[in-house]
Design an enzyme around this catalytic site. Structure first.
Site, PDB file in Angstrom:
ATOM      1  N   SER B 190       0.851  -1.199   0.000  1.00  0.00           N
ATOM      2  CA  SER B 190       0.000   0.000   0.000  1.00  0.00           C
ATOM      3  C   SER B 190       0.890   1.255   0.000  1.00  0.00           C
ATOM      4  O   SER B 190       1.743   1.391  -0.873  1.00  0.00           O
ATOM      5  CB  SER B 190      -0.961  -0.080   1.189  1.00  0.00           C
ATOM      6  OG  SER B 190      -1.614   1.131   1.436  1.00  0.00           O
ATOM      7  N   ASP B 288      -8.674  -4.724  -6.557  1.00  0.00           N
ATOM      8  CA  ASP B 288      -8.270  -3.456  -5.939  1.00  0.00           C
ATOM      9  C   ASP B 288      -8.687  -2.333  -6.887  1.00  0.00           C
ATOM     10  O   ASP B 288      -8.322  -2.335  -8.060  1.00  0.00           O
ATOM     11  CB  ASP B 288      -6.749  -3.447  -5.743  1.00  0.00           C
ATOM     12  CG  ASP B 288      -6.249  -2.254  -4.934  1.00  0.00           C
ATOM     13  OD1 ASP B 288      -6.997  -1.267  -4.780  1.00  0.00           O
ATOM     14  OD2 ASP B 288      -5.098  -2.317  -4.461  1.00  0.00           O
TER      15      ASP B 288
END
Lengths: 547, 373
Positions: B190, B288
């Site tokens: 991330s 995602d």
């Protein structure tokens, strides 16, 4: 040189590391998993959820999300005003949030398929409205104490280092060698180590880290070697001296302040709604903890209760009644804020000499027992009698206190092996000394260092009844207190926030407050150094008061 | 709120194992409480809720850890994880920083995720992940406790990463025996993946050699709304709104998402053509919503002639690597291990053992044929 007994870690350090083990939970968690059905992978993430309850928790999470989406006003309140407790117990955390919503949320569609088992879950669970159960956070009934220890690893050694020059590292090496000689009984080698270390000390940076504290450990070791283990004369300082040092330790760093205001917050909440309250302080000292509580009680909505304070402390040698003097000052403060107040001093050289009748607890009172770094002194066992800790815990319980606040050093300084104790102490106190560096006020800092130095000397150079600094970590206290018939009262996010905020006011950067299974710890640079917890006696219907 | 949202909740539940779903949903809801509409962050509650674990200098499953203060001025801590070795089966407490003994020891500088605002090096999920990395790669892992947004905006996180890189590179005890150099990899998930990229950028002109970048679901973005963002918004734990919030919290005030920190190959970005940039392993989760930006990043590297391997995990959501309860997890760990070890001398036998690792049963003859055939 083998330092650690791998057997104590349950055989997990066989030394082989296999790349294929990434999918297995570590052995400790595995054992507990089979016993308690806790999901091992979530445990590794810091959450305690029973495998059998996973689906239920999932459903509750969905309901919570729906509720949050449906009532944004409640959401912002949830975010700002709600007090959160014990996030590791995921199920109860989610439930407590759900209960904050003013209406039971409408249920989303059913959980159709469990991807793991491919079984269709009965959809009734969704459509049946569950009874709305608001929870009284103060007295959340908590799962068994065995769950408390799921996530803590016993035999943990936390080390924080800073960039050390080579001679600093050599010094640590030599300290360990010397301690190992002492453990083996090879005092001649230990003595020559000592000499080498004294020499090295002159070349090491003694401003911070290991170098700073090494001198004290060298002193403690030589005390042990030359004066024997009863030689705790450093502790024989007068009570007056101890109080001065304590006061400077209080001023120089936030540990005692944290202990006081965290305990006070919990006591204040426990006394909510009670008009006759009685605080028993196991170590009054200068009564530094109590002005804040008296003022908080004065300001509470509905008015202050009648407050009785019983302060325990050592007898004064010179005919003064120092306990009474402190009591008078506190009484004056109480009078100035219109709090009805009564004080009683109980002089005792050891906590185990105190008998419950001396406290004169009235059955109508709500009692708070406050122990700031006192319980560990009771852990030295005399094999001929009941261990003092059990005796004391038992009479505390018989008082049926509304709350017992316990603050203890978060360290493992009561291990039977000398070398283990020494090693742990070396790292604990070097971290603590490091944190003291942030204090620049003299003579606070210098005297605070002497205060800590005495602790070090006791841990390292004393044994038997002379060794009173028998610190144990939170995980051990949990087991002990639960076994003695107490259950935890969780310290919540409000206490956490208060502690964090006060830290930024008082102290340098580097201190951190952490939540640990309903307790709060204060530490320096990610190493917890002091732990605060609150307890209540488990009622078994046979509460009895001393005659 | 209509039928479609409920349907999406169900889809979401079907692609992740139950415990992963519980974990990530818990984070999602907790994080909703922490982000305030005015851009401030409830840091006290965040720290209260975050599950942390202390370092442990005692071996647990072949790994021990300790914390080091890398920079006193910024209170920058890092957690160092080391494997037990054949020569040193038990860590010596006086010598936590004892020199590594192998010919080649990869040192992975790891930047935890949390969208620049959440988590710490001592968060339980990241402590667990780093320990896995150590066992997997026989590496030393240095997990950096970088300063977070919104209290510390760009470029604080990159500054801290850079400080950590310099620190690691200058530790004699981390040098591999083979060439007396520290074999450094940068890794992160991330926001940590984003940090790894930018720290590698800084390393370019400095003479510090970074052997490889491992980016797990790296956090990138841009002003434009991409197709994946529109399609997957709110479907798998993440919304565009929260993504926007985190960028606003990290980027300098007044900047938009085409700032190069967020969009390194965007209109304000810089081409890496002709630059000696480390090889990259980029893992993208197919569910995602920011995958279009991650794929654009991979394209940007390729166009500049840089070595990059893309691992596209179709049915994976964010956070899939936090719990090893999915197939995606094992595929990824396998690739990471190969990526890190391909720089060291390996015998054919060792390479085979690496592949066999996660498998439960194996046809050795078949494998041998694959390798030699």
């Amino acid at each position: 040189m083998v330092l650690y007994d791998s057997a104590t870690l349950g055989g997990s350090c066989s030394g082989s590391s296999s790349s294929s083990s990434s999918s297995k939970p570590p052995p400790l968690q595995q054992r507990q998993q089979t016993q308690q059905d806790i999901d091992g992978l979530l445990a590794g993430a810091g959450y305690r959820v029973r495998s059998s309850e996973l689906r239920k928790v999932a459903q509750r999470l969905e309901r919570l999300e729906t509720a949050m989406v449906n009532s944004p006003a409640d959401l912002s309140q949830l975010a700002s005003d709600t007090i959160h407790y014990n996030p590791s117990d995921l199920a109860s955390w989610v439930d407590s949030l759900l209960s904050e919503f003013t209406q039971p949320p409408t249920c989303p569609s059913e959980f159709i398929m469990d991807p793991e088992t491919n079984q269709t879950v009965v959809s009734d669970a969704w459509t049946t409205a569950e009874p709305h159960m608001p929870q009284v956070h103060q007295n959340i009934s908590y799962q068994q104490q065995s769950l408390n220890n799921q996530l803590t690893v016993d035999n943990q050694l936390t080390v924080v280092t800073a960039m050390e020059e080579d001679s600093g590292i050599r010094l640590v090496h030599m300290l360990m060698t010397c301690a190992e000689c002492v453990q083996r009984g090879d005092f001649s080698l230990a003595t020559s180590c000592l000499e080498d270390m004294q020499g090295l000390l002159t070349r090491v940076n003694t401003v911070c880290g290991i170098g700073k504290v090494a001198g004290h450990f060298i002193d403690a070791l030589s005390r042990r070697i030359f004066q024997g283990i009863g030689g705790g004369s450093i502790n024989g300082g007068s009570a007056y001296e101890n109080e001065i040092l304590y006061h400077h330790f209080y001023e120089a760093c936030p540990y005692l302040k944290f202990a006081h205001f965290t305990a006070n917050q919990a006591i204040l909440e426990a006394f909510d709604g009670h008009d006759c309250v009685h605080v028993v302080d196991f170590n009054l000292m200068h009564g530094l903890q109590w002005p804040a509580l008296i003022q908080a009680l004065a300001l509470r909505p509905g008015g202050p209760p009648l407050l009785r304070l019983t302060g325990i402390g050592p007898p004064s040698p010179d005919g003064r009644d120092s306990l009474r003097e402190i009591g008078l000052r506190l009484a004056e403060l109480a009078r100035s804020v219109n709090v009805r107040f009564a004080f009683r001093g109980v002089a005792a050289s050891r906590l185990e000499d105190v008998k419950p009748w001396m406290l004169q607890v009235n059955p109508k009172e709500s009692v708070a027992v406050n122990s700031i770094m006192q319980l560990h002194r009771l852990l030295g066992s005399d094999l001929n009698r009941n261990s003092p800790i059990e005796t004391v815990l038992s009479w505390i319980r018989s008082l049926n206190p509304k709350i017992m606040t316990v603050v203890e050093q978060e360290a493992n300084h009561n291990q039977p092996g000398f070398l283990d104790r020494f090693t742990e102490a070396l790292h604990y106190y070097s971290t603590m000394f490091d944190s003291l560096e942030a204090c620049t006020v003299q003579p606070n800092k210098a005297l605070a260092e002497i205060y800590i130095q005495r602790e070090i000397a006791n841990v390292v150079s004393c044994e038997g009844s002379a060794r009173v600094e028998r610190h144990e970590p939170l995980s051990k206290w949990r087991t002990r207190l639960s076994g003695a018939g107490f259950r935890p009262l969780h310290l919540g996010s409000n206490a956490y926030k208060q502690a964090s905020m006060l830290l930024t006011l008082f102290s340098a950067e580097g201190y951190s407050v952490e939540e640990n299974d309903g307790c709060l710890t204060l530490g320096w640079h990610s190493r917890p150094l002091i732990a605060a917890s609150a307890w209540q006696a488990v009622s078994d219907g046979t509460a009895d008061f001393p005659a | 709120m209509g039928r479609s949202k409920e349907v999406n909740l169900n889809e979401c539940k079907m692609v992740v194992p139950l415990n992963t779903w519980v974990l990530i949903s818990n984070f999602k809801l907790a994080y909703n409480l922490l982000r305030r509409p005015d851009g401030t962050f409830n840091r006290h509650l965040a720290e209260f809720l975050d599950r942390k674990v202390p370092a442990n200098a005692n071996l647990v499953d072949g790994v021990f850890s300790f914390d080091v203060l890398i920079d006193r001025g910024t209170s920058l801590l890092s957690r160092i994880y080391r494997p037990a070795t054949a020569e040193e089966p038990q860590p010596n407490i006086a010598e936590l920083e004892k020199p590594v003994t192998a010919e080649v020891v990869p040192v992975i500088i790891f930047f935890h995720g949390g969208s620049f605002a959440h988590s710490s090096a001592n968060s339980a999920i990241y402590d667990t992940l780093c320990r896995r990395l150590v066992r997997l790669c026989k590496a030393v892992v240095v997990s950096v406790n970088y300063r977070r947004a919104p209290e510390n905006r760009y470029p604080c996180a990159y500054d801290d990463g850079w400080t950590a890189l310099k620190w690691v590179n200058s530790r004699p005890w981390l040098q591999s025996q083979k060439d007396s150099k520290v074999h450094i990899y940068l890794a992160g998930d991330s926001s940590g993946g984003n940090i790894a990229h930018h720290v590698a950028l800084r390393a370019i002109e400095s003479g510090i050699d970074v052997l490889g970048n491992i980016l797990l679901n790296p956090m990138f973005g841009g002003q434009e709304r991409t197709e994946s963002e529109k399609r997957l918004d709110g479907k798998y734990f993440v919304t565009l709104r929260d993504r926007d919030w985190y960028w606003r919290a990290y980027l300098p005030e007044g900047e938009d998402r085409d700032h190069p920190a967020c969009n390194p190959f965007g209109p304000n970005g810089r081409s890496l053509e002709g630059i000696k940039f480390p090889k990259s392993l980029v893992v993208v989760a197919g569910l995602d919503l920011i995958q279009d930006w991650q794929l654009a990043y991979v394209e940007g590297l390729k166009k500049a002639g840089q070595e990059v391997k893309l691992l596209y995990m179709e049915q994976a959501t964010i956070g899939f690597y936090l719990l090893p309860s999915s197939n995606h997890f094992h595929t990824v760990t396998d690739e990471i291990s190969k990526f890190v070890s391909s720089d060291s001398i390996k015998t054919i036998g060792e390479r085979i053992m690496q592949c066999i690792g996660p498998l439960l049963c194996v046809d050795y003859v078949c494998l041998f044929k694959c390798f030699l055939g």
